[in-house]
Write an enzyme that holds these catalytic residues in place. Structure first.
Site, PDB file in Angstrom:
ATOM      1  N   LYS A 153     -53.277   5.128 -11.231  1.00 28.12           N
ATOM      2  CA  LYS A 153     -53.378   6.152 -10.173  1.00 28.12           C
ATOM      3  C   LYS A 153     -54.250   5.601  -9.048  1.00 28.12           C
ATOM      4  O   LYS A 153     -55.248   4.939  -9.319  1.00 28.12           O
ATOM      5  CB  LYS A 153     -54.015   7.435 -10.735  1.00 28.12           C
ATOM      6  CG  LYS A 153     -53.186   8.118 -11.822  1.00 28.12           C
ATOM      7  CD  LYS A 153     -51.988   8.842 -11.231  1.00 28.12           C
ATOM      8  CE  LYS A 153     -51.158   9.466 -12.333  1.00 28.12           C
ATOM      9  NZ  LYS A 153     -50.018  10.228 -11.837  1.00 28.12           N
ATOM     10  N   LYS A 179     -47.809   3.165 -18.056  1.00 32.01           N
ATOM     11  CA  LYS A 179     -46.561   3.779 -17.570  1.00 32.01           C
ATOM     12  C   LYS A 179     -46.479   3.686 -16.051  1.00 32.01           C
ATOM     13  O   LYS A 179     -47.447   3.948 -15.344  1.00 32.01           O
ATOM     14  CB  LYS A 179     -46.534   5.253 -18.002  1.00 32.01           C
ATOM     15  CG  LYS A 179     -45.388   6.057 -17.401  1.00 32.01           C
ATOM     16  CD  LYS A 179     -45.450   7.518 -17.817  1.00 32.01           C
ATOM     17  CE  LYS A 179     -44.471   8.351 -17.015  1.00 32.01           C
ATOM     18  NZ  LYS A 179     -44.915   8.513 -15.620  1.00 32.01           N
ATOM     19  N   ASP A 181     -45.270   5.268 -12.567  1.00 30.09           N
ATOM     20  CA  ASP A 181     -45.091   6.671 -12.252  1.00 30.09           C
ATOM     21  C   ASP A 181     -43.667   6.944 -11.823  1.00 30.09           C
ATOM     22  O   ASP A 181     -42.908   6.022 -11.532  1.00 30.09           O
ATOM     23  CB  ASP A 181     -46.096   7.152 -11.207  1.00 30.09           C
ATOM     24  CG  ASP A 181     -46.696   8.452 -11.726  1.00 30.09           C
ATOM     25  OD1 ASP A 181     -47.855   8.740 -11.465  1.00 30.09           O
ATOM     26  OD2 ASP A 181     -45.979   9.174 -12.456  1.00 30.09           O
ATOM     27  N   GLU A 182     -43.358   8.259 -11.760  1.00 30.79           N
ATOM     28  CA  GLU A 182     -41.959   8.650 -11.571  1.00 30.79           C
ATOM     29  C   GLU A 182     -41.389   8.157 -10.242  1.00 30.79           C
ATOM     30  O   GLU A 182     -40.193   7.925 -10.140  1.00 30.79           O
ATOM     31  CB  GLU A 182     -41.811  10.173 -11.690  1.00 30.79           C
ATOM     32  CG  GLU A 182     -42.464  10.979 -10.607  1.00 30.79           C
ATOM     33  CD  GLU A 182     -43.942  11.231 -10.837  1.00 30.79           C
ATOM     34  OE1 GLU A 182     -44.493  10.736 -11.843  1.00 30.79           O
ATOM     35  OE2 GLU A 182     -44.546  11.924 -10.017  1.00 30.79           O
ATOM     36  N   HIS A 271     -38.724  10.186 -18.143  1.00 30.28           N
ATOM     37  CA  HIS A 271     -39.535  11.063 -17.295  1.00 30.28           C
ATOM     38  C   HIS A 271     -38.608  12.170 -16.808  1.00 30.28           C
ATOM     39  O   HIS A 271     -37.430  11.919 -16.565  1.00 30.28           O
ATOM     40  CB  HIS A 271     -40.127  10.273 -16.126  1.00 30.28           C
ATOM     41  CG  HIS A 271     -41.263  10.987 -15.460  1.00 30.28           C
ATOM     42  ND1 HIS A 271     -41.076  12.141 -14.742  1.00 30.28           N
ATOM     43  CD2 HIS A 271     -42.590  10.745 -15.423  1.00 30.28           C
ATOM     44  CE1 HIS A 271     -42.249  12.566 -14.276  1.00 30.28           C
ATOM     45  NE2 HIS A 271     -43.177  11.737 -14.681  1.00 30.28           N
ATOM     46  N   LYS A 311     -52.068  20.378 -15.453  1.00 31.76           N
ATOM     47  CA  LYS A 311     -51.885  20.841 -14.063  1.00 31.76           C
ATOM     48  C   LYS A 311     -50.490  21.387 -13.787  1.00 31.76           C
ATOM     49  O   LYS A 311     -50.234  21.932 -12.711  1.00 31.76           O
ATOM     50  CB  LYS A 311     -52.152  19.674 -13.111  1.00 31.76           C
ATOM     51  CG  LYS A 311     -51.110  18.565 -13.246  1.00 31.76           C
ATOM     52  CD  LYS A 311     -51.421  17.367 -12.367  1.00 31.76           C
ATOM     53  CE  LYS A 311     -50.346  16.314 -12.508  1.00 31.76           C
ATOM     54  NZ  LYS A 311     -50.608  15.088 -11.778  1.00 31.76           N
TER      55      LYS A 311
HETATM   56  C1  CAP Z   1     -49.328  12.573 -14.894  1.00 32.78           C
HETATM   57  C2  CAP Z   1     -48.087  12.195 -14.131  1.00 32.78           C
HETATM   58  C3  CAP Z   1     -46.829  12.621 -14.793  1.00 32.78           C
HETATM   59  C4  CAP Z   1     -46.808  14.078 -15.129  1.00 32.78           C
HETATM   60  C5  CAP Z   1     -45.372  14.546 -15.190  1.00 32.78           C
HETATM   61  C6  CAP Z   1     -48.119  12.745 -12.720  1.00 32.78           C
HETATM   62  O1  CAP Z   1     -50.424  12.065 -14.227  1.00 32.78           O
HETATM   63  O2  CAP Z   1     -48.004  10.793 -13.995  1.00 32.78           O
HETATM   64  O3  CAP Z   1     -45.785  12.309 -13.888  1.00 32.78           O
HETATM   65  O4  CAP Z   1     -47.391  14.191 -16.375  1.00 32.78           O
HETATM   66  O5  CAP Z   1     -45.382  15.875 -15.623  1.00 32.78           O
HETATM   67  O6  CAP Z   1     -47.557  12.073 -11.892  1.00 32.78           O
HETATM   68  O7  CAP Z   1     -48.612  13.844 -12.583  1.00 32.78           O
HETATM   69  P1  CAP Z   1     -51.844  12.721 -14.568  1.00 32.78           P
HETATM   70  P2  CAP Z   1     -44.713  16.229 -17.019  1.00 32.78           P
HETATM   71  O8  CAP Z   1     -52.061  12.478 -16.037  1.00 32.78           O
HETATM   72  O9  CAP Z   1     -52.846  12.015 -13.722  1.00 32.78           O
HETATM   73  O10 CAP Z   1     -51.730  14.150 -14.255  1.00 32.78           O
HETATM   74  O11 CAP Z   1     -45.376  15.327 -18.008  1.00 32.78           O
HETATM   75  O12 CAP Z   1     -45.049  17.702 -17.184  1.00 32.78           O
HETATM   76  O13 CAP Z   1     -43.264  15.977 -16.880  1.00 32.78           O
HETATM   77 MG    MG Z   2     -46.323  10.948 -12.659  1.00 31.09          MG
END
Ligand code: CAP
Ligand code: MG
Length: 431
Positions: A153, A179, A181-182, A271, A311
Site C-alpha cells: 500500500k 498480493k 491489488d485489484e 478478487h 472497512k
Molecule cells: C484490502 C484491499 C482489498 C479489499 C477488497 C483493498 O486492503 O486490498 O482489495 O480487501 O475487499 O484494496 O481495500 P486493506 P474485499 O487491507 O488495506 O484494507 O476483500 O471485501 O473484496
Molecule cells: Mg485491494
C-alpha cells in the site's frame, strides 16, 4: 381481446421440483398494480420459455422446458427450472437465464437472486477448484493457522522494485503471500514482467532465509490471451498462484483461465472487485453467496468474502454464508440466504478475509472464520509504527494469541510489535 398474457401458466403452487431441477430462490417486489402471481409468473416465464404474449405456435414439448414458480414465502419465491434448459458446463448461460432479462422487467420494483440449489446432474459438468483447501495447505506447508498475506500500500504507484522490496519485508515478517491489488496489472511504472522477475528473486531469497514456502497473488487480469501469457510467465518462474479480478474479467474468461492455470499448476486467487455494484442492495441484484457458488463451481481456489468488522460492507451473517458456500461439502439451507447444496466431489475453496484489518481485529475475524481462511492485512501492517515487517509480525502474534486463547493485551506484554500495533490502532473498526 384474445388473451395476450399467459404468465399464470408458469405458476403452480402444487408443483414439487424434480430431482434434477435447478431451484432458484429470488427476493421480489411486484410493481404497483402487479399481483404476486403475475410477478412470479413473469420471473419464471421470462427466465425460461415465456415472453410477453401468447404465440401463434407453441409445440406441446415446450411445456417440458418451462420454469415453475411454486413456493412463495413473503417476498421470497422459489422457481424450479428443468435441467434441459441449461447447457452442460456453461456458467455464463446459466447467468443469462436466471440473472438476465428478468432484472429489467417493469412489472418488478426489485428483484434479487439469492441462491440456487444445483442438482448433481448439473454440477458434474464442472471441475471445481484444482487443489482444494487441503491441497493449498500442502503446497504452502502451512498445517493449521490461517494463510496470511498483504497488499503493498498505497495499492498502486510503486515501481516494480519498490513493490518487490515491500513484498520481501512482508514475507520476512512471517506472511505467506504478497498480493497485487485489484487495480494493479501492468502499468507504465510497474510492468507485470518486471514485477514477476523481481518478486521471483526476492521470493527465493525469503524462502532461503526463512525455510518457509513463500508465494504471491500476482494479478494477471487482462484479455484472455494476455492472461494466458502472464500465467505462462508465472509458471515459468515457479509461482503456484495467479490472481484474477473475476467479476471484471467475466465468468467466461474465468472458466477458460481455470483450465489453463490448472494445466500450469497455478491456483487462482479471485478478487471480487465490482461485486458491490450488484450485491450490496438487499432488495436488488445478486448475492455474494451466489457469486461464491459460481466461482467455486468454476474452480477458483480463493475468493474474497468480507470481514464484517473491516472497512467494506458485508454483515457477519453474509460473511458466514459465503464462507460456508466455499468450505462446506454440504451447505445447509438458511432462510432468505442459502439454499441446500450438496457439492459432491467439488473441492473446497478458501474464503479470503480482507479489507480494513489490523492486528487488533484479528481475534474478531478468527472468531467468525476460525483458521480455514486466507487472512489479508495490508494497510494494517504497512501502517505499523515500525514498518511492514513489524506489522506482519504483529499480525502473526495476534494469530498466535487467538490460537493460544490469550487475550491480545496479555500477549502484547511479551510481543513488542503487537504492543506497538495496539498502541496505534487498539481495536478500532475502520469505516
Ligand atoms: C484490502 C484491499 C482489498 C479489499 C477488497 C483493498 O486492503 O486490498 O482489495 O480487501 O475487499 O484494496 O481495500 P486493506 P474485499 O487491507 O488495506 O484494507 O476483500 O471485501 O473484496
Ligand atoms: Mg485491494
Amino acid at each position: 381481446m384474445a388473451s395476450v398474457e399467459w404468465y399464470s401458466k408458469f405458476v403452480d403452487y402444487g408443483y414439487r421440483p424434480a430431482k434434477d431441477d435447478l431451484v432458484v430462490l429470488f427476493y421480489f417486489e411486484p410493481n404497483e398494480g402487479i399481483t404476486v402471481k403475475e410477478a412470479i409468473g413473469r420471473i419464471a416465464s421470462e427466465s425460461s420459455t415465456g415472453t410477453w404474449t401468447t404465440l401463434f405456435r407453441m409445440p406441446p414439448r415446450m411445456q417440458k422446458l418451462q420454469a415453475t414458480a411454486f413456493s412463495v414465502d413473503g417476498n421470497y419465491v422459489k422457481v424450479a427450472y428443468p435441467l434441459d434448459l441449461w447447457e452442460e458446463g456453461n456458467a455464463p448461460q446459466l447467468l443469462s437465464g436466471i440473472a438476465g432479462n428478468i432484472f429489467g422487467m417493469k412489472a418488478l420494483k426489485n428483484l434479487r437472486l439469492v441462491d440456487v440449489t444445483l442438482p448433481s446432474a448439473y454440477v458434474r459438468h464442472f471441475k471445481g477448484p484444482h487443489f482444494g483447501m487441503e491441497g493449498i495447505r500442502k503446497m504452502m506447508k502451512v498445517k493449521r493457522r490461517p494463510l496470511t498475506g498483504a497488499v503493498p500500500k498505497p495499492k498502486i504507484g510503486f515501481s516494480a522494485k519498490e513493490h518487490a522490496d515491500i513484498g520481501f519485508e512482508t514475507w520476512m515478517g512471517g506472511f505467506d503471500f504478497v498480493k497485487d491489488d485489484e487495480n494493479l496489472t501492468s502499468t507504465s511504472f510497474n510492468r507485470f514482467d518486471e514485477r514477476v522477475k523481481l518478486m521471483t528473486k526476492l521470493r527465493d531469497k525469503a524462502e532461503r532465509l526463512t525455510g518457509d514456502r513463500k508465494s504471491a497473488f500476482l494479478n494477471i487480469t487482462a484479455d484472455v490471451d494476455t492472461m494466458k501469457k502472464r500465467a505462462d510467465l508465472l509458471a515459468d518462474n515457479g509461482w503456484n498462484y495467479a490472481m484474477i479480478d473475476v467479476v471484471v474479467a467475466g465468468t467466461a474468461s474465468v472458466m477458460t483461465m481455470r483450465d489453463y492455470c490448472s494445466d500450469l499448476g497455478l491456483a487462482i486467487h479471485a478478487h471480487r472487485a465490482m461485486h458491490a455494484m450488484y450485491d450490496r442492495n438487499p432488495k436488488h441484484g445478486m448475492t455474494m453467496q451466489f457469486l461464491a457458488k459460481l466461482m467455486r463451481l468454476i474452480g477458483v481456489s480463493n475468493l474474497h468474502s468480507g470481514t464484517s468488522v473491516g472497512k467494506l460492507v458485508g454483515s457477519r451473517r453474509e460473511v458466514t454464508a459465503v464462507a460456508d458456500m466455499l468450505r462446506e461439502r454440504k451447505v445447509k439451507p438458511l432462510k432468505g440466504m442459502l439454499m441446500a447444496q450438496d457439492w459432491g466431489s467439488i473441492k473446497t475453496a478458501f474464503p479470503v478475509c480482507s479489507g480494513g484489518l489490523h492486528p487488533g481485529l484479528v481475534p474478531d475475524v478468527m472468531d467468525i472464520y476460525g483458521e480455514e481462511m486466507v487472512l489479508l492485512v495490508s494497510g494494517g501492517i504497512h501502517g505499523h509504527p515500525k514498518g511492514t515487517r513489524a506489522g506482519a509480525k504483529a499480525s502473526m502474534q495476534a494469530i498466535d494469541a487467538w490460537e493460544e486463547g490469550t487475550p491480545l493485551e496479555e500477549k502484547a506484554k511479551r510481543a513488542p510489535e503487537l504492543r506497538e500495533a495496539l498502541a496505534k490502532w487498539g481495536r478500532m473498526k475502520p469505516e
